[in-house]
Design a protein around this motif. Structure first.
Motif, PDB file in Angstrom:
ATOM      1  N   PHE A   1     -11.544  -9.606 -31.963  1.00  0.00           N
ATOM      2  CA  PHE A   1     -12.654 -10.537 -31.784  1.00  0.00           C
ATOM      3  C   PHE A   1     -13.154 -11.066 -33.123  1.00  0.00           C
ATOM      4  CE2 PHE A   1     -12.580  -7.633 -28.204  1.00  0.00           C
ATOM      5  CZ  PHE A   1     -12.549  -8.540 -27.137  1.00  0.00           C
ATOM      6  N   ASP A   2     -13.612 -12.325 -33.084  1.00  0.00           N
ATOM      7  CA  ASP A   2     -14.115 -12.934 -34.317  1.00  0.00           C
ATOM      8  C   ASP A   2     -15.567 -12.536 -34.551  1.00  0.00           C
ATOM      9  OD1 ASP A   2     -15.778 -14.574 -32.705  1.00  0.00           O
ATOM     10  OD2 ASP A   2     -14.291 -16.191 -32.657  1.00  0.00           O
ATOM     11  N   GLU A   3     -16.141 -13.039 -35.611  1.00  0.00           N
ATOM     12  CA  GLU A   3     -17.484 -12.621 -36.015  1.00  0.00           C
ATOM     13  C   GLU A   3     -18.535 -12.989 -34.981  1.00  0.00           C
ATOM     14  OE1 GLU A   3     -20.548 -13.206 -39.824  1.00  0.00           O
ATOM     15  OE2 GLU A   3     -18.477 -13.954 -39.929  1.00  0.00           O
ATOM     16  N   GLU A   4     -18.436 -14.187 -34.420  1.00  0.00           N
ATOM     17  CA  GLU A   4     -19.437 -14.626 -33.425  1.00  0.00           C
ATOM     18  C   GLU A   4     -19.344 -13.763 -32.170  1.00  0.00           C
ATOM     19  OE1 GLU A   4     -21.113 -16.311 -29.964  1.00  0.00           O
ATOM     20  OE2 GLU A   4     -18.917 -16.283 -30.260  1.00  0.00           O
ATOM     21  N   GLU A   5     -18.123 -13.473 -31.720  1.00  0.00           N
ATOM     22  CA  GLU A   5     -17.952 -12.630 -30.534  1.00  0.00           C
ATOM     23  C   GLU A   5     -18.435 -11.207 -30.811  1.00  0.00           C
ATOM     24  OE1 GLU A   5     -13.977 -14.642 -28.510  1.00  0.00           O
ATOM     25  OE2 GLU A   5     -13.774 -13.334 -30.268  1.00  0.00           O
ATOM     26  N   SER A   6     -18.111 -10.698 -31.978  1.00  0.00           N
ATOM     27  CA  SER A   6     -18.500  -9.330 -32.320  1.00  0.00           C
ATOM     28  C   SER A   6     -20.012  -9.164 -32.377  1.00  0.00           C
ATOM     29  CB  SER A   6     -17.888  -8.927 -33.665  1.00  0.00           C
ATOM     30  OG  SER A   6     -16.468  -8.932 -33.595  1.00  0.00           O
TER      31      SER A   6
ATOM     32  N   HIS B   1      -7.228  -5.706 -20.784  1.00  0.00           N
ATOM     33  CA  HIS B   1      -8.589  -5.336 -21.166  1.00  0.00           C
ATOM     34  C   HIS B   1      -9.284  -6.501 -21.861  1.00  0.00           C
ATOM     35  CE1 HIS B   1      -6.896  -1.013 -21.421  1.00  0.00           C
ATOM     36  NE2 HIS B   1      -7.566  -1.121 -20.301  1.00  0.00           N
ATOM     37  N   LEU B   2      -8.561  -7.156 -22.765  1.00  0.00           N
ATOM     38  CA  LEU B   2      -9.161  -8.254 -23.519  1.00  0.00           C
ATOM     39  C   LEU B   2      -9.545  -9.409 -22.610  1.00  0.00           C
ATOM     40  CD1 LEU B   2      -8.381  -6.648 -26.006  1.00  0.00           C
ATOM     41  CD2 LEU B   2      -7.546  -8.760 -27.044  1.00  0.00           C
TER      42      LEU B   2
ATOM     43  N   LEU C   1       0.205  -6.137 -25.905  1.00  0.00           N
ATOM     44  CA  LEU C   1      -0.815  -5.745 -26.869  1.00  0.00           C
ATOM     45  C   LEU C   1      -1.176  -6.898 -27.791  1.00  0.00           C
ATOM     46  CD1 LEU C   1       0.794  -2.330 -27.937  1.00  0.00           C
ATOM     47  CD2 LEU C   1      -0.955  -2.694 -26.189  1.00  0.00           C
ATOM     48  N   PRO C   2      -2.465  -7.071 -28.111  1.00  0.00           N
ATOM     49  CA  PRO C   2      -2.867  -8.070 -29.112  1.00  0.00           C
ATOM     50  C   PRO C   2      -2.364  -7.666 -30.496  1.00  0.00           C
ATOM     51  CG  PRO C   2      -4.750  -6.754 -28.435  1.00  0.00           C
ATOM     52  CD  PRO C   2      -3.619  -6.355 -27.542  1.00  0.00           C
TER      53      PRO C   2
END
Length: 363
Positions: free
Chosen positions: A73-78, A29-30, A177-178
């Motif tokens: 996900f990091d802040e920019e991706e989110s 999924h990721l 899984l992540p």
């Protein structure tokens, strides 16, 4: 904060949409979501079965899956990622398509005051082609499938037995899984919800074993009664697994020499002791339909013929007599119906006959 459009001109799409159940979110999924973030300035992830009751097929609620996805996900991706719940509409594609269209319309950001370029992204060409047939106004984007990862196989490893689950979480799960999802799944295995699902898996394995020598996969036929009066529907509360504690429509398996309507009337008479004469029930029959979604039942391929009885409004609801050792029947107000409190697909059966809105029970 999203960067100005001038800084996003290198993206192929203004918006890409990914639809899935994410039970649980895995590395496959990721991979799709990260590809979408590379190609679109905004990504909308629609999380299906958002208000389903917990089951072996849908172990995690929407808010739990939301937390799992956000952890990856990091802040920019989110900032470019919208994760939104999506209610199923199992027996009405048009209702489901309308809900998807409205959510994307309301979330997708304008592109220089023009309609944004929108695409549907999926992990296989077959899935993308299916979605494309439902949304011809949007483009289709296929992403190569990540081999060796299957959400259904992950769930089986988690619920087959506690000892094998511990081994899986400590060894092979990291390949599927992540880290944030792995941590959340580990915490879930310490809950009562997990223990109930372990019990359901044990019962399911016993059920399958009983039919393992059949020459063909069995197909079961059941009946359900949708009895409505004065804004209330007749339900039973399940007292044992599967679905312990959930509401369900009265019903059960048909006997070998029984017509479907007769089986339904028998279940109302024997299981809930509904104090309505049989001629009155037959005169109140307003519809019937076969419900055959392939994954509707934990038992396997199970067809349900449901009968809709609309009783004449009265000041008093018909009396129900408790059956010793049986399920507890009660009248439930339509306003109190919630998909995550109903067994299997019973909310959608009620929805089909009564025309309840698609956002009923969850927004």
């Amino acid at each position: 904060m999203t960067p100005p459009d001038t800084e996003l001109s290198h993206y192929d799409f203004a918006c890409l949409v990914f639809i899935g159940r994410f039970q649980p979110p895995h590395l496959g999924h990721l991979a799709v979501i990260r590809e979408a973030l590379q190609r679109a300035r905004q990504v909308i992830v629609l999380v299906g079965s958002a208000w389903q009751a917990r089951s072996l097929r849908n172990p995690w609620r929407f808010d739990e899956r939301l937390g799992m996805l956000q952890s990856a996900f990091d802040e920019e991706e989110s900032a470019r990622l919208e994760i939104v719940p999506l209610l199923d509409a199992l027996y009405n594609n048009d209702v489901w398509v309308r809900d998807v269209q409205r959510k994307v319309r309301d979330i997708a950001r304008p592109d220089h005051a023009r309609l944004p370029r929108i695409g549907l992204i999926g992990a296989s060409r077959g899935q993308s082609s299916y979605y494309l047939s439902l949304f011809p106004q949007w483009e289709s984007v296929s992403v190569p499938l990540v081999e060796g990862i299957s959400a259904s196989q992950i769930r089986e490893r988690l619920f087959r037995s506690p000892s094998s689950t511990e081994d899986y979480l400590s060894t092979g799960a990291a390949h599927d899984l992540p880290p944030g999802v792995l941590e959340a799944v580990g915490e879930f295995t310490a809950t009562e919800h997990y223990r109930q699902l372990i019990e359901e898996q044990r019962l399911l394995d016993q059920y399958r074993s009983a039919w393992s020598q059949a020459p063909y996969p069995p197909i079961f036929v059941t009946v359900n009664a949708v009895v409505v009066q004065s804004g209330h529907v007749l339900l039973v509360k399940r007292t044992a697994a599967p679905g312990k504690g959930l509401f369900a429509l009265p019903g059960g398996f048909i006997n070998p020499h029984e017509r479907l309507l007769d089986a339904c009337l028998r279940e109302l008479r024997e299981r809930v002791r509904l104090k309505v004469p049989e001629p009155v029930l037959k005169g109140s029959l307003r519809g019937q339909r076969l419900f055959d979604e392939p994954h509707r039942s934990w038992r396997g391929r199970t067809l349900a013929e449901a009968f809709y009885f609309a009783l004449r409004p009265e000041q008093q609801l018909p009396r129900l007599k408790a059956v010793k050792g049986g399920e507890h029947a009660r009248w439930v107000a339509l306003a109190d119906l919630e998909p995550d409190n109903l067994f299997e697909d019973h909310f959608f059966i009620i929805q089909n006959f009564l025309g309840l809105p698609a956002d009923f029970g969850g927004g």
